[in-house]
Design a protein around this motif. Structure first.
Motif, mmCIF file in Angstrom:
data_model
loop_
_atom_site.group_PDB
_atom_site.id
_atom_site.type_symbol
_atom_site.label_atom_id
_atom_site.label_comp_id
_atom_site.label_asym_id
_atom_site.label_seq_id
_atom_site.Cartn_x
_atom_site.Cartn_y
_atom_site.Cartn_z
ATOM 1 N N CYS A 39 0.830 -1.209 0.000
ATOM 2 C CA CYS A 39 0.000 0.000 0.000
ATOM 3 C C CYS A 39 0.869 1.265 0.000
ATOM 4 O O CYS A 39 1.840 1.368 0.738
ATOM 5 N N CYS A 40 0.510 2.209 -0.833
ATOM 6 C CA CYS A 40 1.265 3.462 -0.946
ATOM 7 C C CYS A 40 0.581 4.635 -0.251
ATOM 8 O O CYS A 40 1.101 5.747 -0.262
ATOM 9 N N ASP A 41 -0.574 4.399 0.347
ATOM 10 C CA ASP A 41 -1.273 5.465 1.059
ATOM 11 C C ASP A 41 -0.440 5.885 2.282
ATOM 12 O O ASP A 41 0.147 5.043 2.953
ATOM 13 N N PRO A 42 -0.371 7.173 2.575
ATOM 14 C CA PRO A 42 0.430 7.653 3.712
ATOM 15 C C PRO A 42 0.066 6.991 5.046
ATOM 16 O O PRO A 42 0.937 6.799 5.889
ATOM 17 N N ARG A 43 -1.197 6.627 5.247
ATOM 18 C CA ARG A 43 -1.572 5.978 6.509
ATOM 19 C C ARG A 43 -0.909 4.606 6.620
ATOM 20 O O ARG A 43 -0.465 4.220 7.694
ATOM 21 N N CYS A 44 -0.843 3.858 5.525
ATOM 22 C CA CYS A 44 -0.192 2.546 5.550
ATOM 23 C C CYS A 44 1.323 2.688 5.600
ATOM 24 O O CYS A 44 1.995 1.949 6.316
ATOM 25 N N THR A 45 1.869 3.633 4.859
ATOM 26 C CA THR A 45 3.323 3.789 4.883
ATOM 27 C C THR A 45 3.783 4.265 6.261
ATOM 28 O O THR A 45 4.845 3.858 6.728
ATOM 29 N N GLY A 46 2.993 5.090 6.928
ATOM 30 C CA GLY A 46 3.311 5.524 8.294
ATOM 31 C C GLY A 46 3.301 4.356 9.261
ATOM 32 O O GLY A 46 4.207 4.199 10.089
ATOM 33 N N PHE A 47 2.281 3.508 9.156
ATOM 34 C CA PHE A 47 2.199 2.314 9.998
ATOM 35 C C PHE A 47 3.396 1.408 9.730
ATOM 36 O O PHE A 47 4.039 0.907 10.648
ATOM 37 N N ARG A 48 3.691 1.221 8.440
ATOM 38 C CA ARG A 48 4.795 0.358 8.038
ATOM 39 C C ARG A 48 6.113 0.882 8.614
ATOM 40 O O ARG A 48 6.925 0.115 9.137
ATOM 41 N N GLU A 49 6.354 2.169 8.547
ATOM 42 C CA GLU A 49 7.583 2.759 9.080
ATOM 43 C C GLU A 49 7.689 2.543 10.585
ATOM 44 O O GLU A 49 8.740 2.152 11.095
ATOM 45 N N ARG A 50 6.587 2.775 11.323
ATOM 46 C CA ARG A 50 6.601 2.563 12.776
ATOM 47 C C ARG A 50 6.853 1.092 13.109
ATOM 48 O O ARG A 50 7.597 0.772 14.034
ATOM 49 N N TRP A 51 6.234 0.169 12.343
ATOM 50 C CA TRP A 51 6.387 -1.261 12.581
ATOM 51 C C TRP A 51 7.837 -1.689 12.353
ATOM 52 O O TRP A 51 8.431 -2.374 13.183
ATOM 53 N N PHE A 52 8.436 -1.270 11.233
ATOM 54 C CA PHE A 52 9.822 -1.639 10.944
ATOM 55 C C PHE A 52 10.782 -1.045 11.974
ATOM 56 O O PHE A 52 11.745 -1.696 12.378
ATOM 57 N N ASN A 53 10.523 0.180 12.422
ATOM 58 C CA ASN A 53 11.374 0.789 13.449
ATOM 59 C C ASN A 53 11.303 0.007 14.756
ATOM 60 O O ASN A 53 12.317 -0.199 15.423
ATOM 61 N N ALA A 54 10.100 -0.432 15.129
ATOM 62 C CA ALA A 54 9.944 -1.229 16.353
ATOM 63 C C ALA A 54 10.665 -2.565 16.233
ATOM 64 O O ALA A 54 11.352 -2.995 17.168
ATOM 65 N N VAL A 55 10.537 -3.219 15.092
ATOM 66 C CA VAL A 55 11.229 -4.490 14.876
ATOM 67 C C VAL A 55 12.736 -4.267 14.940
ATOM 68 O O VAL A 55 13.461 -5.035 15.579
ATOM 69 N N HIS A 56 13.210 -3.220 14.313
ATOM 70 C CA HIS A 56 14.645 -2.929 14.303
ATOM 71 C C HIS A 56 15.157 -2.652 15.707
ATOM 72 O O HIS A 56 16.235 -3.123 16.090
ATOM 73 N N ARG A 57 14.415 -1.880 16.494
ATOM 74 C CA ARG A 57 14.822 -1.587 17.877
ATOM 75 C C ARG A 57 14.975 -2.874 18.677
ATOM 76 O O ARG A 57 15.941 -3.049 19.411
ATOM 77 N N HIS A 58 14.008 -3.775 18.543
ATOM 78 C CA HIS A 58 14.033 -5.012 19.323
ATOM 79 C C HIS A 58 15.050 -6.008 18.773
ATOM 80 O O HIS A 58 15.554 -6.841 19.512
ATOM 81 N N ALA A 59 15.367 -5.929 17.503
ATOM 82 C CA ALA A 59 16.331 -6.847 16.899
ATOM 83 C C ALA A 59 17.746 -6.592 17.433
ATOM 84 O O ALA A 59 18.565 -7.502 17.450
ATOM 85 N N ARG A 60 18.009 -5.386 17.888
ATOM 86 C CA ARG A 60 19.335 -5.056 18.400
ATOM 87 C C ARG A 60 19.517 -5.432 19.868
ATOM 88 O O ARG A 60 20.597 -5.343 20.401
ATOM 89 N N LYS A 61 18.457 -5.856 20.530
ATOM 90 C CA LYS A 61 18.552 -6.186 21.947
ATOM 91 C C LYS A 61 19.157 -7.574 22.141
ATOM 92 O O LYS A 61 19.115 -8.415 21.261
ATOM 93 N N SER A 62 19.663 -7.799 23.333
ATOM 94 C CA SER A 62 20.247 -9.097 23.651
ATOM 95 C C SER A 62 19.131 -10.135 23.829
ATOM 96 O O SER A 62 17.955 -9.808 23.982
ATOM 97 N N ALA A 63 19.510 -11.391 23.862
ATOM 98 C CA ALA A 63 18.544 -12.475 24.034
ATOM 99 C C ALA A 63 17.800 -12.336 25.368
ATOM 100 O O ALA A 63 16.599 -12.597 25.446
#
Length: 72
Positions: free
Chosen positions: A40-64
């Motif tokens: 989806c290219c709508d700003p509402r979906c791209t905004g959600f997508r950006e927040r989701w990827f940022n959250a995944v990235h933040r947690h991916a850098r944490k230790s086990a």
């Protein structure tokens, strides 16, 4: 329903009365996970997508140990 993204297509499968399964943002395609997270290219979906990827990235850098606390 626990820990699942409640897309319109899933809500319909779960028995929730939904008029249309079209994406609420773009109104072009069915609102499915792949559509929301990649297509989806709508700003509402791209905004959600950006927040989701940022959250995944933040947690991916944490230790086990930190991830174990996050999961529970």
């Amino acid at each position: 329903m626990h820990r699942q993204l409640a897309t319109l297509t899933r809500l319909k499968r779960w028995g929730v009365q939904i008029e249309s399964a079209q994406c609420r943002a773009c109104r072009v395609d069915a609102e499915m996970i792949m559509h929301i997270l990649a297509q989806c290219c709508d700003p509402r979906c791209t905004g959600f997508r950006e927040r989701w990827f940022n959250a995944v990235h933040r947690h991916a850098r944490k230790s086990a140990a930190e991830l174990a606390g996050f999961v529970h």
